[in-house]
Design a protein around this motif. Sequence first.
Motif, short mmCIF file in Angstrom:
data_model
loop_
_atom_site.label_atom_id
_atom_site.label_comp_id
_atom_site.label_asym_id
_atom_site.label_seq_id
_atom_site.Cartn_x
_atom_site.Cartn_y
_atom_site.Cartn_z
N ARG A 340 18.03 26.21 50.10
CA ARG A 340 18.79 26.77 48.99
C ARG A 340 18.54 25.96 47.73
O ARG A 340 18.36 24.75 47.79
CB ARG A 340 20.29 26.78 49.31
N GLY A 341 18.55 26.65 46.59
CA GLY A 341 18.29 25.99 45.32
C GLY A 341 19.42 26.20 44.34
O GLY A 341 20.59 26.26 44.72
N ALA A 342 19.07 26.36 43.07
CA ALA A 342 20.09 26.47 42.03
C ALA A 342 20.70 27.85 41.95
O ALA A 342 21.78 28.02 41.39
CB ALA A 342 19.49 26.10 40.68
N VAL A 343 20.01 28.87 42.49
CA VAL A 343 20.54 30.24 42.39
C VAL A 343 21.94 30.35 42.99
O VAL A 343 22.84 30.93 42.38
CB VAL A 343 19.58 31.25 43.05
N PRO A 344 22.20 29.82 44.21
CA PRO A 344 23.57 29.90 44.74
C PRO A 344 24.61 29.25 43.83
O PRO A 344 25.74 29.74 43.73
CB PRO A 344 23.47 29.15 46.08
N ILE A 345 24.23 28.16 43.16
CA ILE A 345 25.20 27.50 42.27
C ILE A 345 25.49 28.38 41.07
O ILE A 345 26.64 28.48 40.62
CB ILE A 345 24.66 26.12 41.82
N VAL A 346 24.46 29.04 40.54
CA VAL A 346 24.68 29.98 39.43
C VAL A 346 25.56 31.14 39.90
O VAL A 346 26.50 31.56 39.19
CB VAL A 346 23.34 30.52 38.90
N LEU A 347 25.28 31.67 41.09
CA LEU A 347 26.07 32.78 41.61
C LEU A 347 27.53 32.38 41.81
O LEU A 347 28.44 33.21 41.66
CB LEU A 347 25.48 33.28 42.92
#
Length: 488
Positions: A340-347
């Motif tokens: 997992r990368g930054a996309v989940p944090i943005v979501l």
Amino acid sequence: MSIEWSLLIAAGLLILSIIATRASNRFGVPGLILFLTIGILAGSQGPGGIAFADYQLAQTVGVIALIYILFSGGLDTDWKAIRPVLGQGMVLANLGVLLSAVIVGFFAMWLLGFSLLEALLIGAIVSSTDAAAVFAVMRERGVNLKHNLEPLIELESGSNDPIAVFLTLGLTGLLLNPNGSLLDLVPSFLLQMSLGALGGYGLGRLAVMIINRIRLQQEGLYVVLTLGLTLMIYALVSLIGGNGFLAVYLAGIVIGNYNLVHKRSILRFHDGVAWLMQIAMFLTLGLLVFPAQLIPVAGSGLLLALFLAFVARPLSVFASLIWFRRGPAEILMVSWAGLRGAVPIVLATFPLLAGVPHAGMVFNLVFFIVLVSVLLQGMTISHVARWLKLNADRPRPPETQTYVPDVSLRSRMLDIVVPADSSVVNKSLIQLDLPRGLLVVQIQRGEELLIPNGGTVLLPDDHLLVLATPEMLPRVQELHARGELVLK
């Protein structure tokens, strides 16, 4: 704070992040961890002391960054490489994400005592993968996966963000509107993905036509043009109800696999833009996190991260790829590469801004899950590849060039004139789609000598100095016989 101090701090953080990539390359630590760490240290609870809690701004930065990262990923995607695994990649990117979200959701409901929709929201947020850090580590550690696994992982990581975004927004809406139903998301999903796919392909083809026909005088303007086109594609598709993220990724694939004017400059420019966007996104998200708030959720976050890595992700990959006769080792490799990368944090900022119950706790849990996932999987990817015996043990090829003419010592120089009635008149060299064995070296136009590029338009009576391989001579003679070109 004055604008000068703000610029100095921003420049310092950017330069420090770039310098940190040396440590990433040397020790195999994914760069995003270092970027996040720098952001956390610079934040209000770190030595930097920068007070930042603007979730709306962080979300905006994340969305813009994701647009350009996906577009750059599409540009670098070789259609010939992903075509053999297209079906597998699409199943993995959609069914795999859905199954992963559901499995994690039920575990989170049991672990945290959340309602079903709240737990599924956590699963949806952490369901998409980010292979950018994985490939960075694999390049440094000499990992070359067999059996078309690299194109499969690349395709999944680039195409599974849209469904994760859709699930997150859909579940957020259902939590705010209890009268809704999960089944209501199905037609909306089909519509968004269909419009996103059609819009991405169609606007990608349109972008190719614009780039090749606009005939700008300055090379630098072409890369600026692609910046605007990328935002336009996302905005237009989103406004008509499509998935803009899917559209920009597909448009990038379309544009990257066509002959373009100044293609090499465009590709290298967007590679730099993608790096800038990743650094900006990770630094912003790092500033947004309060380390003290992570401690209370550390136990739950660790259990969720381990469950995702060792149970949910392998099960979802197995259910997606078993139909394609993938062996256990290959399934395990794809599973472990799904960090997992930054996309989940943005979501995670979407439910937070929407005012969903427990959204603050969800954000901290997601941040902790991402940290554990990247550290655990990102740092061991090369060891797992060797343990599973899927490393091809071949040197990674050097960086490819956009166009390398196929010429040799046997090639001949030809003097060719363009007749006034030739079909090539008023066409650019890129539109002619010349084979690799033909290279226009110079054009004499009256008293003027031109060094051509892909955007150079041929005019009547142009004298072309052409370098041709022996295999291409019959092609040139055929054009001469038809009157399209005149050999001198």
